[in-house]
Design an enzyme around this catalytic site. Structure first.
Site, PDB file in Angstrom:
ATOM      1  N   ARG A   1      -9.289 -30.334 -34.596  1.00  0.00           N
ATOM      2  CA  ARG A   1     -10.580 -29.763 -35.007  1.00  0.00           C
ATOM      3  C   ARG A   1     -10.511 -28.939 -36.284  1.00  0.00           C
ATOM      4  O   ARG A   1     -11.536 -28.453 -36.759  1.00  0.00           O
ATOM      5  CB  ARG A   1     -11.215 -28.936 -33.875  1.00  0.00           C
ATOM      6  CG  ARG A   1     -11.605 -29.763 -32.663  1.00  0.00           C
ATOM      7  CD  ARG A   1     -12.180 -28.919 -31.565  1.00  0.00           C
ATOM      8  NE  ARG A   1     -13.492 -28.393 -31.897  1.00  0.00           N
ATOM      9  CZ  ARG A   1     -14.048 -27.337 -31.284  1.00  0.00           C
ATOM     10  NH1 ARG A   1     -13.391 -26.686 -30.347  1.00  0.00           N
ATOM     11  NH2 ARG A   1     -15.248 -26.944 -31.619  1.00  0.00           N
ATOM     12  N   ASP A   2      -9.319 -28.743 -36.856  1.00  0.00           N
ATOM     13  CA  ASP A   2      -9.148 -28.122 -38.177  1.00  0.00           C
ATOM     14  C   ASP A   2      -7.969 -28.790 -38.859  1.00  0.00           C
ATOM     15  O   ASP A   2      -7.057 -28.113 -39.339  1.00  0.00           O
ATOM     16  CB  ASP A   2      -8.904 -26.614 -38.061  1.00  0.00           C
ATOM     17  CG  ASP A   2     -10.183 -25.808 -37.873  1.00  0.00           C
ATOM     18  OD1 ASP A   2     -11.127 -26.035 -38.657  1.00  0.00           O
ATOM     19  OD2 ASP A   2     -10.242 -24.988 -36.952  1.00  0.00           O
ATOM     20  N   CYS A   3      -7.986 -30.092 -38.909  1.00  0.00           N
ATOM     21  CA  CYS A   3      -6.806 -30.855 -39.320  1.00  0.00           C
ATOM     22  C   CYS A   3      -6.750 -31.006 -40.844  1.00  0.00           C
ATOM     23  O   CYS A   3      -6.977 -32.084 -41.397  1.00  0.00           O
ATOM     24  CB  CYS A   3      -6.822 -32.227 -38.648  1.00  0.00           C
ATOM     25  SG  CYS A   3      -5.256 -33.096 -38.726  1.00  0.00           S
ATOM     26  N   TYR A   4      -6.434 -29.898 -41.500  1.00  0.00           N
ATOM     27  CA  TYR A   4      -6.324 -29.865 -42.960  1.00  0.00           C
ATOM     28  C   TYR A   4      -4.865 -29.673 -43.368  1.00  0.00           C
ATOM     29  O   TYR A   4      -4.036 -29.207 -42.564  1.00  0.00           O
ATOM     30  CB  TYR A   4      -7.170 -28.734 -43.539  1.00  0.00           C
ATOM     31  CG  TYR A   4      -8.637 -28.823 -43.193  1.00  0.00           C
ATOM     32  CD1 TYR A   4      -9.481 -29.697 -43.876  1.00  0.00           C
ATOM     33  CD2 TYR A   4      -9.179 -28.044 -42.172  1.00  0.00           C
ATOM     34  CE1 TYR A   4     -10.829 -29.790 -43.553  1.00  0.00           C
ATOM     35  CE2 TYR A   4     -10.523 -28.122 -41.838  1.00  0.00           C
ATOM     36  CZ  TYR A   4     -11.346 -29.005 -42.540  1.00  0.00           C
ATOM     37  OH  TYR A   4     -12.675 -29.099 -42.214  1.00  0.00           O
TER      38      TYR A   4
ATOM     39  N   HIS B   1      -2.750 -26.539 -42.572  1.00  0.00           N
ATOM     40  CA  HIS B   1      -2.233 -26.275 -41.241  1.00  0.00           C
ATOM     41  C   HIS B   1      -0.974 -27.091 -40.925  1.00  0.00           C
ATOM     42  O   HIS B   1      -0.515 -27.081 -39.780  1.00  0.00           O
ATOM     43  CB  HIS B   1      -3.315 -26.514 -40.197  1.00  0.00           C
ATOM     44  CG  HIS B   1      -4.446 -25.546 -40.319  1.00  0.00           C
ATOM     45  ND1 HIS B   1      -5.760 -25.877 -40.067  1.00  0.00           N
ATOM     46  CD2 HIS B   1      -4.451 -24.234 -40.692  1.00  0.00           C
ATOM     47  CE1 HIS B   1      -6.519 -24.815 -40.276  1.00  0.00           C
ATOM     48  NE2 HIS B   1      -5.755 -23.825 -40.662  1.00  0.00           N
TER      49      HIS B   1
END
Length: 276
Positions: free
Chosen positions: A166-169, A172
């Site tokens: 859900r925050d796969c940037y 990270h």
């Protein structure tokens, strides 16, 4: 009915907090506060000369829960999401953080008290920072291919194992820098899992595609070629590229569309207009 308290303590916190209320001890941790939100505080602390990150959740309140539900977003109620995601990723063979303390108590969703403490991953740098200058100073081709393959492998294992981030940037994915990364010696760790969702079986296609779109967006300005992106797809899906291009044609269109949408939103929010 009240849910039982959950508590896990590894060293050094098992010894440091012996005989104490672990929840009070977690709240008393001192260090550099990195983020302070209503209901959540993140800080870096040191114990015995070693760094740790603590996330302390105090309960988000019913107002925040309802606001998230109205906007079709899943609220983060505490540290349990991250705790469970760390354990699942370890089972799947995806390098991530190591949790050394976790606690959860309370039955009211709006007032859950929880915390998680993880070991600092150091020395590391985020892939966002590491790749930032690639357009001007391209990396060695073999190293770039190795990084692309590793990110694809990690994302594929995560999704096939029922986890979506859900925050796969890129920011990270942490690249370990000792020893210096090379095609033969390359280690990446996935972090910031507090919004992750975990299911039995494969992650739903909708959430898989959202993760892939976020990852695609975060690579738009680091100089990747069309061939680099095809390498990612081949490694992520683990099947012949021709098959992937046929079966996942709709996904490829969505990635381009979502990448453009996210970039436009980013520029409106963060890039100053000329003359301002």
């Amino acid at each position: 009915m009240s849910q039982p308290e959950t508590l896990f303590l590894d060293e050094p916190f098992r010894t440091l907090w012996a005989g104490q209320d672990a929840f009070q001890a977690a709240r008393a941790l001192q260090g550099k506060v990195l983020r302070e939100l209503e209901g959540r505080r993140t800080l870096r602390t040191e114990v015995g000369g070693r760094g740790y990150y603590a996330k302390l959740h105090r309960g988000v309140g019913w107002g925040e829960i309802f606001k998230n539900l109205v906007t079709a977003r899943l609220p983060v109620l505490g540290a349990e999401h991250e705790w469970q995601a760390i354990r699942r990723l370890a089972e799947l063979g995806v390098d991530t953080m190591k949790a050394v303390a976790f606690g959860r108590r309370g039955s009211n969703p709006a007032k859950l008290e929880s915390f998680i403490v993880t070991e600092e991953l150091a020395p590391t740098t985020s892939l966002e920072d590491y790749c930032r200058d690639w357009p001007a100073r391209p990396p060695a081709p073999a190293l770039k291919r190795a990084i692309i393959a590793r990110v694809a492998e990690m994302a594929g294992k995560m999704h096939r194992g029922g986890v979506n981030h859900r925050d796969c940037y890129l920011c990270h994915f942490l690249l370990h820098t000792e020893p210096p990364p090379s095609p033969a010696v390359l280690r990446l760790s996935l972090i910031d899992l507090h919004r992750a969702q975990i299911r039995e079986g494969t992650a739903p296609r909708r959430w898989r595609d959202k993760d892939l779109a976020a990852l695609h967006f975060s690579t738009l300005e680091i100089g990747l070629t069309a061939r680099d992106r095809l390498r990612f797809l081949r490694a992520y899906f683990g099947r012949p590229l021709r098959d992937t291009l046929e079966v996942e044609a709709a996904l490829l269109v969505q990635l381009e569309r979502e990448g453009e949408r996210l970039m436009e939103r980013y520029r409106r929010k963060f890039v100053p207009k000329a003359g301002t």
